[in-house]
Design an enzyme around this catalytic site. Sequence first.
Site, short mmCIF file in Angstrom:
data_model
loop_
_atom_site.label_atom_id
_atom_site.label_comp_id
_atom_site.label_asym_id
_atom_site.label_seq_id
_atom_site.Cartn_x
_atom_site.Cartn_y
_atom_site.Cartn_z
N SER A 1 -3.85 2.59 -0.46
CA SER A 1 -2.17 2.75 -0.80
C SER A 1 -1.76 2.73 0.66
O SER A 1 -2.23 2.90 1.68
CB SER A 1 -1.94 4.00 -1.19
OG SER A 1 -0.76 4.73 -0.85
N TYR A 13 -3.11 13.04 -0.83
CA TYR A 13 -3.24 11.84 -1.44
C TYR A 13 -3.71 10.79 -0.49
O TYR A 13 -4.73 10.02 -0.95
CB TYR A 13 -2.11 11.60 -2.36
CG TYR A 13 -1.99 10.21 -2.88
CD1 TYR A 13 -2.86 9.69 -4.00
CD2 TYR A 13 -1.24 9.12 -2.05
CE1 TYR A 13 -2.93 8.34 -4.36
CE2 TYR A 13 -1.13 7.85 -2.62
CZ TYR A 13 -1.91 7.52 -3.77
OH TYR A 13 -1.97 6.18 -4.42
#
Length: 319
Positions: A123, A148
């Site tokens: 990501s 995350y």
Amino acid sequence: MRILVTGGAGFIGSHVLLALNNQGHTTSLIDDFNDFYAPSLKRWNAQNCGSILFEGDIRVKEDVERCFDLHQPEAVIHLAARAGVRPSLTQTQLYVDTNVTGTLNILEAMRSRHIKRLVFASSSSVYGCNKKVPFSESDPILKTISPYAATKVAGEHLCSVYSHLYGMSVVALRFFTVYGPRQRPDLAIHKFTRLINEGREISQFGDGTTRRDYTFIDDIVQGVLQSLSYTKDHSGLEVFNLGESRTVELRELISLIEDSLEIKAKIRKLPMQPGDVPLTYADITKSKELLGYNPQTPIEQGIQAFVSWFHEETKVISN
Ligand code: NAD
């Protein structure tokens, strides 16, 4: 080829599976249909992508082993994860279990069966508060600001270790905010479209000047397929950004959605959320050069495509 897509019932996974099936591959998917968002949406995706379904949880080693034994994949596209920054602040253990232990379980199943080719979904959040723009793959990633993002950094490192020790060929893709038909309902474009369409208020975090690099799903699918081909002739780990390499301010995004819906948004301004980054911006020089990645969909066109899908979807649900 036999290809396993983890998280294949999700937004990106279901698009990737359709594209792989169109190319004539035999595909399977593993998904646990958790309730991060409506499992019925994931069920619909799984039933309509033409792939063999294995219902299981990547946190559970036995599930992963059974899935690999049944489907005997020759390559894996690992997309299953707890996605989204904000919930990772309160459900950190769940994020670590899924995104780190789950990734380890996939790598172990591959190692013990001598499966060499893996595409891993990382990501743009790994860049955190990177000051240098645009973000390039060689930038240090020590500025992560959410759990995350940290799990995605850990996943990349595990991929590096397994590629080094066991001769795997791994591509880690840093996706920059992906949108398009069937987008996750928790993501801004989908959420804003739904609320504005219903005449309800939307929450704008910050003053509207935060900027994101938004990537249309078809361009991401193209990058994933090119990465899978790349693993055929290369070994080791390679990291690539997949973005559009263009940034859009939040207030500009809102006005694009307003224009497409032909409805004015009611905006509630709130402070920036912890864990959110002020900017994402992909340098895609390396992806263009080595993968042949070439994103085609500018945000103006992509938002129109998303809103058209949204209207169709709303019609189907209300009938
Ligand atoms: P998604 O939530 O729609 O898809 C993820 C899928 O994984 C879901 O179907 C979910 O049920 C499944 N899953 C989660 N935990 C699981 C578990 N323990 N066992 C089995 N299946 C499990 O999300 P998405 O937007 O399609 O994202 C796909 C991947 O891309 C994720 O790894 C995400 O972190 C990454 N990513 C997405 C974006 C984006 O903008 N959508 C940006 C950067 C990275």
